[in-house]
Design a protein around this motif. Structure first.
Motif, short mmCIF file in Angstrom:
data_model
loop_
_atom_site.label_atom_id
_atom_site.label_comp_id
_atom_site.label_asym_id
_atom_site.label_seq_id
_atom_site.Cartn_x
_atom_site.Cartn_y
_atom_site.Cartn_z
N PRO A 59 0.80 -1.23 0.00
CA PRO A 59 0.00 0.00 0.00
C PRO A 59 0.84 1.28 0.00
O PRO A 59 0.46 2.27 -0.63
CB PRO A 59 -0.83 -0.12 1.28
CG PRO A 59 -0.95 -1.59 1.50
CD PRO A 59 0.36 -2.16 1.04
N GLU A 60 2.01 1.24 0.66
CA GLU A 60 2.87 2.43 0.69
C GLU A 60 3.34 2.82 -0.71
O GLU A 60 3.57 3.99 -0.99
CB GLU A 60 4.12 2.18 1.55
CG GLU A 60 3.88 1.70 2.95
CD GLU A 60 3.66 0.18 3.04
OE1 GLU A 60 4.44 -0.62 2.49
OE2 GLU A 60 2.67 -0.20 3.66
N GLU A 61 3.48 1.83 -1.59
CA GLU A 61 3.92 2.12 -2.95
C GLU A 61 2.84 2.83 -3.75
O GLU A 61 3.13 3.73 -4.55
CB GLU A 61 4.35 0.82 -3.65
CG GLU A 61 5.59 0.22 -3.00
CD GLU A 61 5.90 -1.17 -3.49
OE1 GLU A 61 7.07 -1.39 -3.86
OE2 GLU A 61 5.00 -2.04 -3.51
N ILE A 62 1.61 2.49 -3.51
CA ILE A 62 0.49 3.17 -4.16
C ILE A 62 0.35 4.57 -3.57
O ILE A 62 0.13 5.54 -4.29
CB ILE A 62 -0.82 2.38 -4.02
CG1 ILE A 62 -0.64 0.97 -4.60
CG2 ILE A 62 -1.97 3.11 -4.69
CD1 ILE A 62 -0.13 0.93 -6.03
N ALA A 63 0.52 4.68 -2.26
CA ALA A 63 0.46 5.99 -1.62
C ALA A 63 1.53 6.92 -2.18
O ALA A 63 1.29 8.12 -2.37
CB ALA A 63 0.62 5.84 -0.10
N ALA A 64 2.72 6.39 -2.48
CA ALA A 64 3.79 7.21 -3.05
C ALA A 64 3.41 7.72 -4.44
O ALA A 64 3.71 8.87 -4.78
CB ALA A 64 5.10 6.42 -3.11
N ALA A 65 2.75 6.89 -5.23
CA ALA A 65 2.30 7.32 -6.56
C ALA A 65 1.26 8.43 -6.44
O ALA A 65 1.31 9.42 -7.18
CB ALA A 65 1.73 6.13 -7.32
N ILE A 66 0.36 8.28 -5.50
CA ILE A 66 -0.67 9.30 -5.28
C ILE A 66 -0.03 10.59 -4.77
O ILE A 66 -0.39 11.69 -5.20
CB ILE A 66 -1.75 8.78 -4.32
CG1 ILE A 66 -2.52 7.63 -4.99
CG2 ILE A 66 -2.70 9.89 -3.89
CD1 ILE A 66 -3.40 6.84 -4.05
N ALA A 67 0.93 10.46 -3.85
CA ALA A 67 1.62 11.64 -3.32
C ALA A 67 2.33 12.39 -4.44
O ALA A 67 2.32 13.63 -4.47
CB ALA A 67 2.60 11.24 -2.22
N PHE A 68 2.94 11.66 -5.38
CA PHE A 68 3.58 12.31 -6.51
C PHE A 68 2.56 13.11 -7.31
O PHE A 68 2.78 14.28 -7.63
CB PHE A 68 4.28 11.30 -7.42
CG PHE A 68 4.60 11.87 -8.77
CD1 PHE A 68 5.58 12.84 -8.92
CD2 PHE A 68 3.89 11.47 -9.89
CE1 PHE A 68 5.86 13.40 -10.17
CE2 PHE A 68 4.15 12.02 -11.15
CZ PHE A 68 5.14 12.98 -11.28
N LEU A 69 1.43 12.49 -7.65
CA LEU A 69 0.42 13.18 -8.46
C LEU A 69 -0.17 14.38 -7.73
O LEU A 69 -0.62 15.33 -8.38
CB LEU A 69 -0.68 12.20 -8.88
CG LEU A 69 -0.25 11.17 -9.92
CD1 LEU A 69 -1.36 10.15 -10.13
CD2 LEU A 69 0.14 11.83 -11.23
N ALA A 70 -0.16 14.37 -6.42
CA ALA A 70 -0.69 15.48 -5.64
C ALA A 70 0.36 16.56 -5.38
O ALA A 70 0.03 17.63 -4.86
CB ALA A 70 -1.23 14.98 -4.31
N SER A 71 1.60 16.29 -5.78
CA SER A 71 2.69 17.22 -5.50
C SER A 71 2.88 18.24 -6.62
O SER A 71 2.41 18.04 -7.75
CB SER A 71 4.00 16.45 -5.30
OG SER A 71 4.51 16.03 -6.56
N PRO A 72 3.61 19.33 -6.34
CA PRO A 72 3.93 20.30 -7.38
C PRO A 72 4.73 19.69 -8.53
O PRO A 72 4.68 20.20 -9.65
CB PRO A 72 4.75 21.36 -6.64
CG PRO A 72 4.34 21.24 -5.22
CD PRO A 72 4.05 19.77 -5.01
N ALA A 73 5.46 18.61 -8.28
CA ALA A 73 6.25 17.97 -9.33
C ALA A 73 5.38 17.44 -10.47
O ALA A 73 5.85 17.26 -11.58
CB ALA A 73 7.08 16.83 -8.75
N ALA A 74 4.10 17.21 -10.20
CA ALA A 74 3.18 16.69 -11.21
C ALA A 74 2.20 17.77 -11.68
O ALA A 74 1.12 17.46 -12.18
CB ALA A 74 2.42 15.50 -10.66
N SER A 75 2.57 19.02 -11.56
CA SER A 75 1.64 20.10 -11.88
C SER A 75 1.22 20.13 -13.35
O SER A 75 0.18 20.70 -13.68
CB SER A 75 2.24 21.45 -11.49
OG SER A 75 3.41 21.71 -12.24
#
Length: 80
Positions: free
Chosen positions: A49-65
């Motif tokens: 689950p932490e790996e999926i959370a990391a993908a979601i965190a990336f998409l929610a971050s400025p890096a994925a703007s």
């Protein structure tokens, strides 16, 4: 993805994380089925689950703007 097109003018991104076979608290399939499923993955293991959370965190971050209307495959290489 229509949602991304509709919300883009308001500077809102919309993406999908396609999660694969995960370890967790739910009862899994019988051992033979599980072995067959895992062997079909490029990484030869179930996800965490932490790996999926990391993908979601990336998409929610400025890096994925500038990422919108995308499907992020986080499934251990199921389609590879």
């Amino acid at each position: 993805m229509g949602v991304a097109r509709d919300l883009g003018p308001r500077d809102i991104t919309a993406n999908v994380v396609e999660a694969g076979l995960m370890e967790g608290g739910m009862e899994g399939p019988d051992p033979e089925t599980l072995k067959a499923l895992v062997s079909s993955l490029s990484l030869q293991r179930m996800g965490h689950p932490e790996e999926i959370a990391a993908a979601i965190a990336f998409l929610a971050s400025p890096a994925a703007s500038y990422v919108t209307g995308a499907v992020l495959d986080a499934h251990g290489g199921y389609n590879a």
